[in-house]
Design a protein around this motif. Structure first.
Motif, PDB file in Angstrom:
ATOM      1  N   ILE A  87      -0.202   4.455 -14.890  1.00 41.91           N
ATOM      2  CA  ILE A  87       0.738   5.422 -14.325  1.00 41.91           C
ATOM      3  C   ILE A  87       1.893   4.709 -13.626  1.00 41.91           C
ATOM      4  CG2 ILE A  87       1.009   7.225 -12.566  1.00 41.91           C
ATOM      5  CD1 ILE A  87      -1.864   8.085 -13.216  1.00 41.91           C
ATOM      6  N   THR A  88       1.596   3.608 -12.932  1.00 45.04           N
ATOM      7  CA  THR A  88       2.611   2.925 -12.143  1.00 45.04           C
ATOM      8  C   THR A  88       3.021   1.572 -12.718  1.00 45.04           C
ATOM      9  OG1 THR A  88       0.931   1.866 -10.760  1.00 45.04           O
ATOM     10  CG2 THR A  88       1.749   4.005 -10.042  1.00 45.04           C
ATOM     11  N   ASN A  89       2.100   0.933 -13.473  1.00 42.76           N
ATOM     12  CA  ASN A  89       2.337  -0.430 -13.964  1.00 42.76           C
ATOM     13  C   ASN A  89       2.773  -1.361 -12.837  1.00 42.76           C
ATOM     14  OD1 ASN A  89       1.689  -0.275 -16.788  1.00 42.76           O
ATOM     15  ND2 ASN A  89       3.501   1.008 -17.034  1.00 42.76           N
ATOM     16  N   ALA A  90       2.162  -1.177 -11.696  1.00 42.88           N
ATOM     17  CA  ALA A  90       2.444  -1.998 -10.510  1.00 42.88           C
ATOM     18  C   ALA A  90       1.208  -1.940  -9.625  1.00 42.88           C
ATOM     19  CB  ALA A  90       3.662  -1.458  -9.763  1.00 42.88           C
ATOM     20  N   PRO A  91       1.047  -2.885  -8.690  1.00 45.30           N
ATOM     21  CA  PRO A  91      -0.095  -2.841  -7.784  1.00 45.30           C
ATOM     22  C   PRO A  91      -0.261  -1.456  -7.163  1.00 45.30           C
ATOM     23  CG  PRO A  91       1.061  -4.901  -7.512  1.00 45.30           C
ATOM     24  CD  PRO A  91       1.897  -4.077  -8.460  1.00 45.30           C
ATOM     25  N   LEU A  92      -1.490  -0.938  -7.208  1.00 43.42           N
ATOM     26  CA  LEU A  92      -1.774   0.433  -6.818  1.00 43.42           C
ATOM     27  C   LEU A  92      -2.587   0.446  -5.523  1.00 43.42           C
ATOM     28  CD1 LEU A  92      -1.607   3.431  -7.731  1.00 43.42           C
ATOM     29  CD2 LEU A  92      -3.736   3.055  -8.977  1.00 43.42           C
ATOM     30  N   PRO A  93      -2.038   0.976  -4.426  1.00 44.16           N
ATOM     31  CA  PRO A  93      -2.761   0.981  -3.152  1.00 44.16           C
ATOM     32  C   PRO A  93      -4.068   1.775  -3.242  1.00 44.16           C
ATOM     33  CG  PRO A  93      -0.430   1.450  -2.813  1.00 44.16           C
ATOM     34  CD  PRO A  93      -0.673   1.522  -4.281  1.00 44.16           C
ATOM     35  N   LEU A  94      -5.133   1.210  -2.672  1.00 43.88           N
ATOM     36  CA  LEU A  94      -6.456   1.827  -2.720  1.00 43.88           C
ATOM     37  C   LEU A  94      -7.119   1.778  -1.346  1.00 43.88           C
ATOM     38  CD1 LEU A  94      -8.925   2.944  -4.357  1.00 43.88           C
ATOM     39  CD2 LEU A  94      -9.605   0.553  -4.683  1.00 43.88           C
ATOM     40  N   VAL A  95      -7.553   2.944  -0.863  1.00 43.24           N
ATOM     41  CA  VAL A  95      -8.430   3.045   0.300  1.00 43.24           C
ATOM     42  C   VAL A  95      -9.812   3.364  -0.246  1.00 43.24           C
ATOM     43  CG1 VAL A  95      -8.929   4.265   2.456  1.00 43.24           C
ATOM     44  CG2 VAL A  95      -6.548   3.895   1.745  1.00 43.24           C
ATOM     45  N   SER A  96     -10.770   2.472  -0.016  1.00 40.96           N
ATOM     46  CA  SER A  96     -12.082   2.575  -0.651  1.00 40.96           C
ATOM     47  C   SER A  96     -13.190   2.629   0.392  1.00 40.96           C
ATOM     48  CB  SER A  96     -12.272   1.357  -1.564  1.00 40.96           C
ATOM     49  OG  SER A  96     -13.513   1.363  -2.213  1.00 40.96           O
ATOM     50  N   LEU A  97     -14.366   3.101  -0.037  1.00 36.93           N
ATOM     51  CA  LEU A  97     -15.568   3.087   0.809  1.00 36.93           C
ATOM     52  C   LEU A  97     -15.359   3.822   2.130  1.00 36.93           C
ATOM     53  CD1 LEU A  97     -16.766  -0.570   0.155  1.00 36.93           C
ATOM     54  CD2 LEU A  97     -17.658   1.537  -0.856  1.00 36.93           C
ATOM     55  N   ASN A  98     -14.769   5.028   2.032  1.00 32.82           N
ATOM     56  CA  ASN A  98     -14.561   5.864   3.215  1.00 32.82           C
ATOM     57  C   ASN A  98     -13.756   5.148   4.288  1.00 32.82           C
ATOM     58  OD1 ASN A  98     -14.921   8.387   4.477  1.00 32.82           O
ATOM     59  ND2 ASN A  98     -16.683   7.668   5.651  1.00 32.82           N
ATOM     60  N   GLY A  99     -12.754   4.378   3.845  1.00 32.43           N
ATOM     61  CA  GLY A  99     -11.893   3.654   4.778  1.00 32.43           C
ATOM     62  C   GLY A  99     -12.373   2.271   5.127  1.00 32.43           C
ATOM     63  N   GLY A 100     -13.525   1.849   4.576  1.00 31.15           N
ATOM     64  CA  GLY A 100     -14.104   0.559   4.939  1.00 31.15           C
ATOM     65  C   GLY A 100     -13.350  -0.641   4.423  1.00 31.15           C
ATOM     66  N   VAL A 101     -12.532  -0.457   3.387  1.00 30.26           N
ATOM     67  CA  VAL A 101     -11.740  -1.556   2.850  1.00 30.26           C
ATOM     68  C   VAL A 101     -10.480  -0.971   2.222  1.00 30.26           C
ATOM     69  CG1 VAL A 101     -12.910  -1.543   0.602  1.00 30.26           C
ATOM     70  CG2 VAL A 101     -11.799  -3.629   1.391  1.00 30.26           C
ATOM     71  N   VAL A 102      -9.360  -1.669   2.389  1.00 30.30           N
ATOM     72  CA  VAL A 102      -8.092  -1.225   1.801  1.00 30.30           C
ATOM     73  C   VAL A 102      -7.441  -2.402   1.088  1.00 30.30           C
ATOM     74  CG1 VAL A 102      -7.772   0.541   3.576  1.00 30.30           C
ATOM     75  CG2 VAL A 102      -6.701  -1.699   3.863  1.00 30.30           C
ATOM     76  N   GLY A 103      -6.686  -2.086   0.047  1.00 28.33           N
ATOM     77  CA  GLY A 103      -6.025  -3.145  -0.708  1.00 28.33           C
ATOM     78  C   GLY A 103      -5.280  -2.573  -1.901  1.00 28.33           C
ATOM     79  N   TYR A 104      -5.180  -3.390  -2.944  1.00 29.59           N
ATOM     80  CA  TYR A 104      -4.457  -3.003  -4.148  1.00 29.59           C
ATOM     81  C   TYR A 104      -5.332  -3.205  -5.383  1.00 29.59           C
ATOM     82  CZ  TYR A 104       0.027  -3.279  -1.594  1.00 29.59           C
ATOM     83  OH  TYR A 104       1.064  -3.088  -0.726  1.00 29.59           O
ATOM     84  N   LEU A 105      -5.172  -2.327  -6.354  1.00 33.59           N
ATOM     85  CA  LEU A 105      -5.589  -2.632  -7.712  1.00 33.59           C
ATOM     86  C   LEU A 105      -4.392  -3.280  -8.394  1.00 33.59           C
ATOM     87  CD1 LEU A 105      -7.431   0.626  -8.865  1.00 33.59           C
ATOM     88  CD2 LEU A 105      -8.401  -1.415  -7.803  1.00 33.59           C
ATOM     89  N   ARG A 106      -4.612  -4.419  -9.023  1.00 35.77           N
ATOM     90  CA  ARG A 106      -3.503  -5.084  -9.688  1.00 35.77           C
ATOM     91  C   ARG A 106      -4.005  -5.762 -10.958  1.00 35.77           C
ATOM     92  NH1 ARG A 106      -3.637 -10.483  -9.363  1.00 35.77           N
ATOM     93  NH2 ARG A 106      -4.939 -11.466  -7.759  1.00 35.77           N
ATOM     94  N   GLU A 107      -3.080  -6.125 -11.793  1.00 38.63           N
ATOM     95  CA  GLU A 107      -3.405  -6.814 -13.042  1.00 38.63           C
ATOM     96  C   GLU A 107      -3.293  -8.312 -12.820  1.00 38.63           C
ATOM     97  OE1 GLU A 107      -2.483  -5.499 -17.497  1.00 38.63           O
ATOM     98  OE2 GLU A 107      -0.720  -6.353 -16.504  1.00 38.63           O
ATOM     99  N   ASP A 108      -4.334  -9.063 -13.205  1.00 32.95           N
ATOM    100  CA  ASP A 108      -4.281 -10.509 -13.018  1.00 32.95           C
ATOM    101  C   ASP A 108      -3.667 -11.190 -14.242  1.00 32.95           C
ATOM    102  OD1 ASP A 108      -6.237 -10.594 -14.985  1.00 32.95           O
ATOM    103  OD2 ASP A 108      -7.852 -11.245 -13.654  1.00 32.95           O
ATOM    104  N   ALA A 109      -3.622 -12.503 -14.220  1.00 29.37           N
ATOM    105  CA  ALA A 109      -2.955 -13.256 -15.287  1.00 29.37           C
ATOM    106  C   ALA A 109      -3.622 -13.046 -16.641  1.00 29.37           C
ATOM    107  CB  ALA A 109      -2.934 -14.743 -14.938  1.00 29.37           C
TER     108      ALA A 109
END
Length: 306
Positions: A84-106
Motif C-alpha cells: 500500500i505504501t511501498n515505504a517503512p510502515l509504522p507498527l504498534v504491536s503487542l498492545n503497545g509493548g513494542v513499536v517500530g516499522y515494517l520495512r523491506e530489507d536488502a
C-alpha cells in the motif's frame, strides 16, 4: 454506497478543526477493523486498501496498531500492507509493548525494525505466574501462557503444564514458533532471562472449576503497567512528528484504547465502545464502510489542498 450525510459532515468538520492535511495520521486496528478472514486467509478488503492508498498518496502516515506480534503480521499480510505504501510502515504491536516499522530489507523480505520496547518488569511477570501457580494448586491444568519476547524473530511461545497436549496445541495454534512444557520455576527462569513485551494467560477450564481461584480471569493480557494501545501510539507519534488530535483512529473493541487519544474516532462494527475521540466520534457498520470513509476523507483532503 454513499456515506451517510452525518458522517460526511463529521469528516468535513474534523478537517476544518484540525491540521490533518499537514500533521495528522490514520491509525487503525487490524482484526475486525481493517482486515478480515476469508476462506481461511487474512485479507485487506479492497475498499479499505483503496482508501488507505489514497490517504498515503496524499502524504498521510498510516499506523497499524494491533495485539498481533510483528512476526505474525509479517507472515499473514505484511507484504500486502507494505504494498500500500511501498515505504517503512509504522507498527504498534503487542498492545503497545513494542513499536517500530515494517520495512523491506536488502533481500526483499519484510522485517521489523524496533524503535522502542516496553518489556514487563520482573514483578509483573511474577504476578502472572502467581495466578498460574494458584490454578495448578487447585487442580486446574487447562491453562496456557502465551508470551512474546522483545526479539521479534522468536515470535510466539506457548507454555502448557501438560506435555501430552503439545501435539494438539501445535495443530491448533499454528502461529506459534514454539510450544514448551516446563516446571513453573523453569518457566520463570526463562521469562526472566529475556525481555518479554506481552503475556497472555488463557484458561480453558469450565467456569465451575475456576471458582477456587476467582481472581484469575479466563483470559488476561499482561503488559508493563500503563502500556496499552494508547501508550504505544503516543510513543510512535512522537517519533513520527504526528499530532494525535489531528489524526483519525479506527477500531472495533474495548482494547482499542488509542481511539480516546485521536481527534476523530471511528468505531467499526456493532459494539458500543467507551473510547471516544477528542473532537468527534463516528460509528460505521463494516470494513466496506470504513473503506468508503477513508476514500472520502482523502477526497476532502484533496479539496482542502487545492
Amino acid at each position: 454506497m454513499a456515506l451517510r450525510e452525518q458522517i460526511d459532515e463529521a469528516l468535513r468538520a474534523f478537517l476544518a478543526e484540525t491540521n490533518f492535511t499537514g500533521s495528522g495520521a490514520l491509525i487503525t486496528d487490524l482484526d475486525g477493523t481493517a482486515v478480515h478472514e476469508f476462506e481461511g486467509r487474512i485479507v485487506i478488503p479492497d475498499p479499505v486498501a483503496c482508501g488507505l492508498k489514497r490517504l498515503n498518496d496524499l502524504g498521510r502516515p498510516i499506523v497499524l496498531n494491533t495485539l498481533r506480534f510483528p512476526l505474525n503480521v509479517i507472515r499473514t499480510f505484511g507484504r500486502e500492507w507494505y504494498a500500500i505504501t511501498n515505504a517503512p510502515l509504522p507498527l504498534v504491536s503487542l498492545n503497545g509493548g513494542v513499536v517500530g516499522y515494517l520495512r523491506e530489507d536488502a533481500a526483499g523480505d519484510i522485517v521489523f525494525e524496533e524503535l522502542d520496547a516496553f518489556p514487563l518488569e520482573p514483578g509483573e511477570i511474577d504476578e502472572v505466574l502467581t495466578g498460574v501457580r494458584g490454578l495448578l494448586a487447585n487442580g486446574v491444568d487447562d491453562l496456557l501462557v502465551f508470551y512474546y519476547a522483545r526479539d521479534w524473530t522468536l515470535g510466539e511461545t506457548i507454555w502448557t503444564p501438560v506435555r501430552e497436549k503439545i501435539p494438539h496445541l501445535r495443530a491448533k495454534y499454528t502461529s506459534a514458533s514454539s510450544i514448551v512444557c516446563l516446571s513453573v520455576d523453569d518457566l520463570r527462569d526463562s521469562l526472566m532471562a529475556q525481555d518479554v513485551c506481552m503475556m497472555f494467560l488463557l484458561v480453558e477450564a469450565p467456569q465451575d472449576r475456576l471458582m477456587a481461584y476467582q481472581h484469575v480471569k479466563r483470559s488476561n493480557f499482561a503488559t508493563r503497567k500503563g502500556v496499552d494501545k494508547l501508550f504505544g501510539v503516543r510513543a510512535i507519534a512522537d517519533r513520527l512528528g504526528v499530532d494525535l488530535q489531528a489524526s483519525v483512529g479506527c477500531g472495533d473493541t474495548q482494547m482499542d484504547s488509542f481511539l480516546s487519544g485521536v481527534g476523530l474516532a471511528v468505531h467499526v462494527g456493532s459494539r458500543d465502545l467507551e473510547h471516544k475521540g477528542l473532537l468527534r466520534t463516528v460509528k460505521i457498520e463494516s470494513s466496506q464502510e470504513l473503506g468508503e470513509l477513508l476514500f472520502r476523507l482523502g477526497g476532502l483532503q484533496s479539496e482542502a489542498l487545492q
